[in-house]
Design a protein around this motif. Structure first.
Motif, PDB file in Angstrom:
ATOM      1  N   ASP A 156      16.315  13.331 -63.982  1.00  0.00           N
ATOM      2  CA  ASP A 156      16.040  11.923 -63.682  1.00  0.00           C
ATOM      3  C   ASP A 156      15.143  11.787 -62.451  1.00  0.00           C
ATOM      4  OD1 ASP A 156      17.482  11.039 -65.840  1.00  0.00           O
ATOM      5  OD2 ASP A 156      19.340  10.719 -64.701  1.00  0.00           O
ATOM      6  N   SER A 157      15.387  12.625 -61.447  1.00  0.00           N
ATOM      7  CA  SER A 157      14.541  12.601 -60.254  1.00  0.00           C
ATOM      8  C   SER A 157      13.117  13.022 -60.598  1.00  0.00           C
ATOM      9  CB  SER A 157      15.132  13.522 -59.185  1.00  0.00           C
ATOM     10  OG  SER A 157      14.303  13.569 -58.045  1.00  0.00           O
ATOM     11  N   LEU A 158      13.011  13.953 -61.535  1.00  0.00           N
ATOM     12  CA  LEU A 158      11.694  14.416 -61.985  1.00  0.00           C
ATOM     13  C   LEU A 158      10.889  13.259 -62.574  1.00  0.00           C
ATOM     14  CD1 LEU A 158      10.145  17.206 -62.486  1.00  0.00           C
ATOM     15  CD2 LEU A 158      10.924  16.939 -64.836  1.00  0.00           C
ATOM     16  N   LEU A 159      11.538  12.438 -63.383  1.00  0.00           N
ATOM     17  CA  LEU A 159      10.861  11.303 -63.999  1.00  0.00           C
ATOM     18  C   LEU A 159      10.342  10.330 -62.940  1.00  0.00           C
ATOM     19  CD1 LEU A 159      13.325  10.586 -66.961  1.00  0.00           C
ATOM     20  CD2 LEU A 159      11.094  11.719 -67.085  1.00  0.00           C
ATOM     21  N   ILE A 212      12.734  15.231 -74.402  1.00  0.00           N
ATOM     22  CA  ILE A 212      11.406  14.887 -74.896  1.00  0.00           C
ATOM     23  C   ILE A 212      11.278  13.374 -75.108  1.00  0.00           C
ATOM     24  CG2 ILE A 212       9.860  15.072 -76.890  1.00  0.00           C
ATOM     25  CD1 ILE A 212       9.714  17.481 -75.067  1.00  0.00           C
ATOM     26  N   LYS A 213      12.313  12.763 -75.657  1.00  0.00           N
ATOM     27  CA  LYS A 213      12.287  11.317 -75.889  1.00  0.00           C
ATOM     28  C   LYS A 213      12.132  10.559 -74.574  1.00  0.00           C
ATOM     29  CE  LYS A 213      14.901   7.524 -78.005  1.00  0.00           C
ATOM     30  NZ  LYS A 213      16.147   7.113 -78.706  1.00  0.00           N
ATOM     31  N   LYS A 214      12.883  10.965 -73.545  1.00  0.00           N
ATOM     32  CA  LYS A 214      12.780  10.302 -72.242  1.00  0.00           C
ATOM     33  C   LYS A 214      11.389  10.476 -71.639  1.00  0.00           C
ATOM     34  CE  LYS A 214      17.503  10.018 -70.429  1.00  0.00           C
ATOM     35  NZ  LYS A 214      18.377  10.394 -69.289  1.00  0.00           N
ATOM     36  N   ILE A 222       2.894  14.339 -75.444  1.00  0.00           N
ATOM     37  CA  ILE A 222       3.645  15.467 -75.999  1.00  0.00           C
ATOM     38  C   ILE A 222       2.626  16.439 -76.588  1.00  0.00           C
ATOM     39  CG2 ILE A 222       5.545  16.156 -77.490  1.00  0.00           C
ATOM     40  CD1 ILE A 222       6.249  14.067 -75.325  1.00  0.00           C
ATOM     41  N   CYS A 223       2.480  17.603 -75.985  1.00  0.00           N
ATOM     42  CA  CYS A 223       1.362  18.492 -76.305  1.00  0.00           C
ATOM     43  C   CYS A 223       1.809  19.842 -76.864  1.00  0.00           C
ATOM     44  CB  CYS A 223       0.526  18.766 -75.058  1.00  0.00           C
ATOM     45  SG  CYS A 223      -0.194  17.286 -74.305  1.00  0.00           S
ATOM     46  N   SER A 224       1.000  20.352 -77.775  1.00  0.00           N
ATOM     47  CA  SER A 224       1.104  21.760 -78.144  1.00  0.00           C
ATOM     48  C   SER A 224      -0.019  22.499 -77.431  1.00  0.00           C
ATOM     49  CB  SER A 224       0.957  21.946 -79.655  1.00  0.00           C
ATOM     50  OG  SER A 224      -0.403  21.839 -80.035  1.00  0.00           O
ATOM     51  N   PHE A 225       0.186  23.783 -77.207  1.00  0.00           N
ATOM     52  CA  PHE A 225      -0.853  24.608 -76.595  1.00  0.00           C
ATOM     53  C   PHE A 225      -1.354  25.614 -77.626  1.00  0.00           C
ATOM     54  CE2 PHE A 225       0.780  24.143 -71.930  1.00  0.00           C
ATOM     55  CZ  PHE A 225       0.474  22.788 -71.985  1.00  0.00           C
ATOM     56  N   GLY A 226      -1.755  25.100 -78.772  1.00  0.00           N
ATOM     57  CA  GLY A 226      -2.225  25.969 -79.842  1.00  0.00           C
ATOM     58  C   GLY A 226      -1.114  26.331 -80.806  1.00  0.00           C
TER      59      GLY A 226
END
Length: 251
Positions: A156-159, A212-214, A222-226
């Motif tokens: 939560d602090s990260l967000l 991921i939803k948060k 929301i990313c892929s790296f290949g």
């Protein structure tokens, strides 16, 4: 040319620089430098000075500034790497190699699937070691700045911390499995020189669907790296390399 970071801004330095702390031992005992030896000193605001050692005292090395230099080796965008606490020494690897590749800061966090749970009494020593790794990697890779390393954060602090950044992304292996290819480039396209990028990476077990939803609700791409699934210690290095290519080598 050996490099050292000092705890002053250029504006507070006139023609003399004093080096203190562990670097004094390195200069006098390890490298056995003498008065007249040349070194490079970096101020806290990222300016380099070519210096000549003038004299030694018991706890400091006094240097004379010969020339202020304008070389900038920092990435055009400021990147924060936020890693879910991994096992073993993987975070140390991320900090060392991430520093070499240009990261501006590191914020580890307690992810739902993090196996490692640091005891409060051990956090201080851990952060001290991480900061030392970042400093040494900055010297080795000729950085202008030393990345900051934070204490492990809650999710939560990260967000809350991420809300101050221009663009936010999260690496998600499920996106890679589904063939997603566009979001990382779209995130890059939103950035211009001087902007900030906040990048989140899960621990070994990945991020949960709830996490991921948060993140998505808070504006994260929301990313892929290949198409390949990268380890938790590899993905941040992929991102930093991609940023360097996109913002430095393509220009």
């Amino acid at each position: 040319m050996q490099r050292y970071f000092i705890s002053e801004e250029k504006a507070n330095v006139e023609s003399n620089i004093m080096i203190t702390g562990d670097d004094v031992h390195h200069i006098t005992r390890v490298l056995r430098m003498q008065p007249g030896s040349k070194i490079v000193c970096c101020t806290t605001d990222g300016v380099e000075a070519l210096c000549e050692i003038v004299e030694f005292t018991n706890d400091q090395v006094n240097c004379s500034v010969l020339e202020w230099m304008t070389v900038n080796r920092e990435l055009p965008v400021s990147i924060t790497i936020s890693s879910g606490l991994p096992k073993g020494d993987k975070l140390e690897w991320i900090i060392q190699k991430g520093t070499e590749l240009g990261a501006s800061s590191f914020i580890p966090f307690n992810a739902a699937r993090s196996i490692v749970k640091l005891e409060a009494k051990k956090v201080g020593k851990k952060v001290e070691r991480w900061e030392k790794i970042a400093k040494e990697a900055s010297e080795q890779s000729y950085r202008n700045m030393i990345p900051t390393v934070s204490e492990p954060s809650s999710f939560d602090s990260l967000l809350k911390k991420a809300s101050n950044y221009d663009v936010k992304i999260v690496a998600y292996e499920e996106s890679a499995k589904q063939g997603e290819k566009k979001n990382l480039v779209q995130a890059f396209d939103q950035l211009k020189d001087g902007d900030s990028l906040f990048a989140v990476f899960g621990p070994e077990g990945g991020l949960t669907e709830q996490e991921i939803k948060k993140l998505e609700e808070h504006g994260f791409y929301i990313c892929s790296f290949g198409p390949r699934i990268l380890r938790t210690e590899t993905a941040p290095l992929y991102l930093l390399s991609a940023v360097s290519y996109y913002f430095e080598l393509l220009r």
